[in-house]
Write a protein that holds these residues in place. Sequence first.
Motif, short mmCIF file in Angstrom:
data_model
loop_
_atom_site.label_atom_id
_atom_site.label_comp_id
_atom_site.label_asym_id
_atom_site.label_seq_id
_atom_site.Cartn_x
_atom_site.Cartn_y
_atom_site.Cartn_z
N ILE A 282 0.82 -1.21 0.00
CA ILE A 282 0.00 0.00 0.00
C ILE A 282 0.85 1.27 0.00
O ILE A 282 0.54 2.25 -0.66
N TYR A 283 2.02 1.24 0.71
CA TYR A 283 2.88 2.43 0.74
C TYR A 283 3.49 2.67 -0.64
O TYR A 283 3.62 3.82 -1.09
N GLY A 284 3.87 1.59 -1.29
CA GLY A 284 4.45 1.71 -2.64
C GLY A 284 3.48 2.35 -3.61
O GLY A 284 3.81 3.32 -4.30
N THR A 285 2.24 1.82 -3.64
CA THR A 285 1.27 2.35 -4.62
C THR A 285 0.84 3.77 -4.28
O THR A 285 0.75 4.61 -5.16
N ILE A 286 0.58 4.04 -2.99
CA ILE A 286 0.16 5.40 -2.63
C ILE A 286 1.29 6.38 -2.94
O ILE A 286 1.06 7.45 -3.52
N ALA B 256 -4.79 14.86 -5.24
CA ALA B 256 -4.19 13.89 -4.31
C ALA B 256 -5.27 12.92 -3.83
O ALA B 256 -5.04 11.71 -3.72
N LEU B 257 -6.46 13.46 -3.55
CA LEU B 257 -7.58 12.62 -3.12
C LEU B 257 -7.97 11.64 -4.24
O LEU B 257 -8.26 10.47 -3.97
N VAL B 258 -7.95 12.13 -5.48
CA VAL B 258 -8.22 11.26 -6.63
C VAL B 258 -7.19 10.12 -6.64
O VAL B 258 -7.56 8.95 -6.77
N ALA B 259 -5.91 10.46 -6.44
CA ALA B 259 -4.84 9.46 -6.50
C ALA B 259 -5.02 8.39 -5.42
O ALA B 259 -4.95 7.19 -5.70
N VAL B 260 -5.28 8.83 -4.19
CA VAL B 260 -5.44 7.87 -3.09
C VAL B 260 -6.69 7.00 -3.32
O VAL B 260 -6.66 5.78 -3.11
#
Lengths: 273, 254
Positions: free
Chosen positions: A53-57, A170-174
Amino acid sequence: MQNALLAAVLASLICGIIGSFVVVNRLVFLAGGIAHAAYGGIGLAFFFGIPYIYGTIGVSLVAALIMTTVAITAKNRADTFIGVLWAVGMAMGVILLDLTPGYHTDLMSYLFGSILAVPSTDLWWMFGLGVVTVALTVFFYRDILAISYDAEFAKLRGVPVNLLYFVFIALVAVSIVFIIRVVGLILVIALLTIPPYIAEQYARSLMAMMFFSVILSLVFNITGLWVSYQWDLTSGATIIMVAATGFFISLGISRIIALIRKNASDDPGVFRG
Amino acid sequence: MTSDTPIIQVRDLSFSYNGQPALVNVSIDVPDKEFLAIIGPNGGGKSTLVKLILGLLEPDSGKILVRGRSPKKMAHCFGYVPQDVNINIHFPISVIDVILMGRLRHRGRGRINAEDRQKAMETVQLMGIAGFENRRIKDLSAGQRERVFIARALATDPDILILDEPTAGVDTSGKTELYHLLGKLNETKTIIVVSHDLMIVSSYVKSVACVNQTVHYHPGNEITEAMLDMGYHCPVELVAHGQPHRILKTHGDF
């Protein structure tokens, strides 16, 4: 199955709101770019042995930041740039997974997700994300409306246009990252675009558009899940087919409405305005 | 601040787009309660000058002061009607929500309240678009949309009203009506109107600025021979009226 239903509800909530923002701001290509570039994050996570999850976020946020900066500073070059990052992210993911010995993720599950096997922890993450999304949208509604409709005027009124733009992208990305985990890359793009596109034609406000999108998304998800369960089909792909059917039905209906209006009205239309 | 001090001061201003000079060494003073018409050929830099005054663009050199301060700090003084009122035409937004944008951050407040709605409805009445408040913006004619955008600018309660080509989608009677309204607003506000249509230089206008990379400021609302000679490619209709250089004088001068 219960988790799948909950995931469908939460994904619908997030996609309906975020998707409406994406569609009215013409950010569909940017959202696609973020979703694909996020695959680089999977490679990175496995290569360095850090939680997935850290990698993708991390990667999707960096990609979103770069893309948004380019979109603000060099508008006419933004699409090229997004296209490049889109491809680079995917290629980086594939190569890093090649270089990682042992376990390899299945590309298919990344593309189509597995809504039937969503762990409870993911549901909690999505719940939190849903709460943040609703809160930010309600609080900044007028600002978001102004930025999306006429950013220049919003700037003149003292709205921190670029800052809010970054926050919402950023919200879109997460959102994309979490929803990919549940429903896959293809479905996230479909859910972000199809319900808002249909809703936009009938909604009188952005708020109404978001609300209709959430409802439509919910209908597509639940129907798709039910169909896939009945005939033992892949859930992600079935949900997409249901959404696509909705899309074409809505196209047909708006055509018919346009024809009826044309015939019913004696106003030649050309002379209006 | 006394009324003698110009409300807008532009000094040695230059601006270019990707190395192409758009404005070169521009200086003008706009007095308080002025009604200034900015004219000039398309691509001559009229909209650019307006956006610099609004603080939406940064000058390459020179400076602009609005009431003695930078335009960005004075953004709340401006009511702005952009040139293109047809942007984002399919956006799901109602007329009243467009006008309420003019009340955003009014006196620093973040939220829209009952007073803002009342103010918005006043501008709706003033612009003659009552009954259209809840329509979607795409269901209006171009002329009606123009009125909505003017209403939005007025809802900001501006000291300076800037309109970029406000008569583009408006018929002749609409133009007369609009200038009558602007004339009335001019009693309390400074007004700047951009136009490539010289017809707008009506009796309400107090001064004219010709913009074509450089700016020539003319107190008074006549189009003089000198202005025509500067090679501004003045529109044919001006000359076609048969009284070149004179038709734009105030009525009493004839």
